[in-house]
Design a protein around this motif. Structure first.
Motif, short mmCIF file in Angstrom:
data_model
loop_
_atom_site.label_atom_id
_atom_site.label_comp_id
_atom_site.label_asym_id
_atom_site.label_seq_id
_atom_site.Cartn_x
_atom_site.Cartn_y
_atom_site.Cartn_z
N TYR A 36 6.28 -9.45 1.42
CA TYR A 36 5.78 -8.68 2.55
C TYR A 36 6.56 -7.36 2.60
O TYR A 36 7.55 -7.24 3.31
CB TYR A 36 6.00 -9.45 3.85
CG TYR A 36 5.35 -10.81 3.90
CD1 TYR A 36 4.06 -10.95 4.39
CD2 TYR A 36 6.03 -11.95 3.48
CE1 TYR A 36 3.46 -12.19 4.46
CE2 TYR A 36 5.43 -13.20 3.55
CZ TYR A 36 4.15 -13.32 4.04
OH TYR A 36 3.56 -14.55 4.10
N LYS A 37 6.13 -6.37 1.81
CA LYS A 37 6.91 -5.14 1.67
C LYS A 37 6.99 -4.34 2.96
O LYS A 37 8.06 -3.86 3.34
CB LYS A 37 6.33 -4.26 0.57
CG LYS A 37 6.60 -4.78 -0.83
CD LYS A 37 6.03 -3.87 -1.89
CE LYS A 37 6.91 -2.68 -2.13
NZ LYS A 37 6.47 -1.90 -3.31
N LYS A 38 5.85 -4.17 3.64
CA LYS A 38 5.86 -3.33 4.84
C LYS A 38 4.66 -3.67 5.71
O LYS A 38 3.53 -3.68 5.23
CB LYS A 38 5.83 -1.85 4.47
CG LYS A 38 5.91 -0.92 5.68
CD LYS A 38 6.20 0.48 5.25
CE LYS A 38 6.30 1.50 6.34
NZ LYS A 38 6.52 1.13 7.69
N ALA A 39 4.95 -3.94 6.96
CA ALA A 39 3.89 -4.16 7.95
C ALA A 39 3.87 -2.98 8.90
O ALA A 39 4.84 -2.75 9.63
CB ALA A 39 4.14 -5.45 8.71
N ALA A 76 1.80 -5.55 0.57
CA ALA A 76 2.45 -6.74 0.02
C ALA A 76 2.27 -6.77 -1.49
O ALA A 76 1.40 -6.09 -2.05
CB ALA A 76 1.85 -8.00 0.64
N VAL A 77 3.12 -7.56 -2.12
CA VAL A 77 2.95 -7.86 -3.53
C VAL A 77 2.61 -9.34 -3.61
O VAL A 77 3.38 -10.19 -3.16
CB VAL A 77 4.23 -7.54 -4.35
CG1 VAL A 77 4.03 -7.94 -5.80
CG2 VAL A 77 4.60 -6.07 -4.23
N VAL A 78 1.43 -9.62 -4.15
CA VAL A 78 0.94 -10.99 -4.26
C VAL A 78 0.59 -11.24 -5.72
O VAL A 78 -0.24 -10.54 -6.29
CB VAL A 78 -0.30 -11.21 -3.36
CG1 VAL A 78 -0.79 -12.66 -3.47
CG2 VAL A 78 -0.01 -10.85 -1.92
N GLY A 79 1.26 -12.22 -6.32
CA GLY A 79 1.00 -12.53 -7.73
C GLY A 79 1.27 -11.35 -8.64
O GLY A 79 0.56 -11.15 -9.63
N GLY A 80 2.24 -10.51 -8.28
CA GLY A 80 2.58 -9.36 -9.10
C GLY A 80 1.75 -8.12 -8.84
O GLY A 80 2.01 -7.06 -9.41
N ASN A 81 0.75 -8.21 -7.99
CA ASN A 81 -0.12 -7.08 -7.67
C ASN A 81 0.15 -6.55 -6.28
O ASN A 81 0.18 -7.32 -5.31
CB ASN A 81 -1.60 -7.49 -7.76
CG ASN A 81 -1.99 -7.95 -9.14
OD1 ASN A 81 -1.72 -7.29 -10.13
ND2 ASN A 81 -2.59 -9.13 -9.21
N GLU A 82 0.35 -5.23 -6.17
CA GLU A 82 0.54 -4.62 -4.87
C GLU A 82 -0.82 -4.44 -4.20
O GLU A 82 -1.75 -3.91 -4.80
CB GLU A 82 1.25 -3.27 -5.02
CG GLU A 82 1.70 -2.69 -3.70
CD GLU A 82 2.61 -1.49 -3.87
OE1 GLU A 82 3.83 -1.69 -3.92
OE2 GLU A 82 2.07 -0.37 -3.96
N VAL A 83 -0.91 -4.93 -2.96
CA VAL A 83 -2.17 -4.86 -2.21
C VAL A 83 -1.88 -4.39 -0.79
O VAL A 83 -0.81 -4.62 -0.25
CB VAL A 83 -2.89 -6.23 -2.17
CG1 VAL A 83 -3.37 -6.64 -3.55
CG2 VAL A 83 -2.01 -7.31 -1.57
N THR A 84 -2.87 -3.72 -0.22
CA THR A 84 -2.79 -3.30 1.17
C THR A 84 -4.02 -3.84 1.88
O THR A 84 -5.14 -3.64 1.40
CB THR A 84 -2.76 -1.76 1.29
OG1 THR A 84 -1.63 -1.27 0.56
CG2 THR A 84 -2.65 -1.33 2.73
#
Length: 144
Positions: A80-83, A107-115
């Motif tokens: 959870y990089k930044k909320a 967030a980074v989920v499974g190695g992928n950064e997603v917003t």
């Protein structure tokens, strides 16, 4: 005169009740804000103390309990990089607080950064003067 005194006492009692609720609401909002930072910083020891032993976590890809959530955070399975919090509301019912956050989560989920934009429901229970997170649920929305 007696009626005025009674009205004054009732008014003061009502103001005190509102003030106490406002303080509890502020406490929950601050705790939630800190939780997002602790999740970003992967402070699993602090989160382990915050999460109720019977807590549940609902994500887009599944649901699980406290131990798995702590493991996922610790391992970086979800980071959870930044909320970015856009809106917060709290409803306190007895020893239970329901907080709704409208956020954009990086967030980074499974190695992928997603917003993703979410409405996050957080349920806290008060036990022995301490708030514990009992449930954290993510509902994906169409915009932030």
């Amino acid at each position: 005169m007696k009626k005025i005194f009674i009205m004054l006492c009732l008014t003061l009692a009502g103001i005190s009740a509102v003030f106490a609720q406002t303080e509890a609401e502020k406490e929950i909002i601050e705790l939630s804000k800190n939780k997002w930072q602790w999740m970003a910083d992967k402070k699993v020891d602090t989160l382990t103390k915050l999460f109720h032993d019977q807590s549940v976590f609902v994500h887009m890809g599944g649901s699980w309990g406290k131990q798995q959530e702590v493991s996922v955070i610790k391992s970086g399975g979800i980071w959870y990089k930044k909320a970015d919090i856009h809106q917060v509301s709290v409803n306190i019912i007895g020893n239970t607080a329901v907080l709704l956050n409208r956020i954009t989560l990086l967030a980074v989920v499974g190695g992928n950064e997603v917003t993703n934009p979410f409405i996050v429901t957080e349920v806290y229970v008060r036990e022995q003067k301490t708030w514990k997170l009992a449930s954290l649920s993510f509902t994906k929305t169409t915009g932030s």
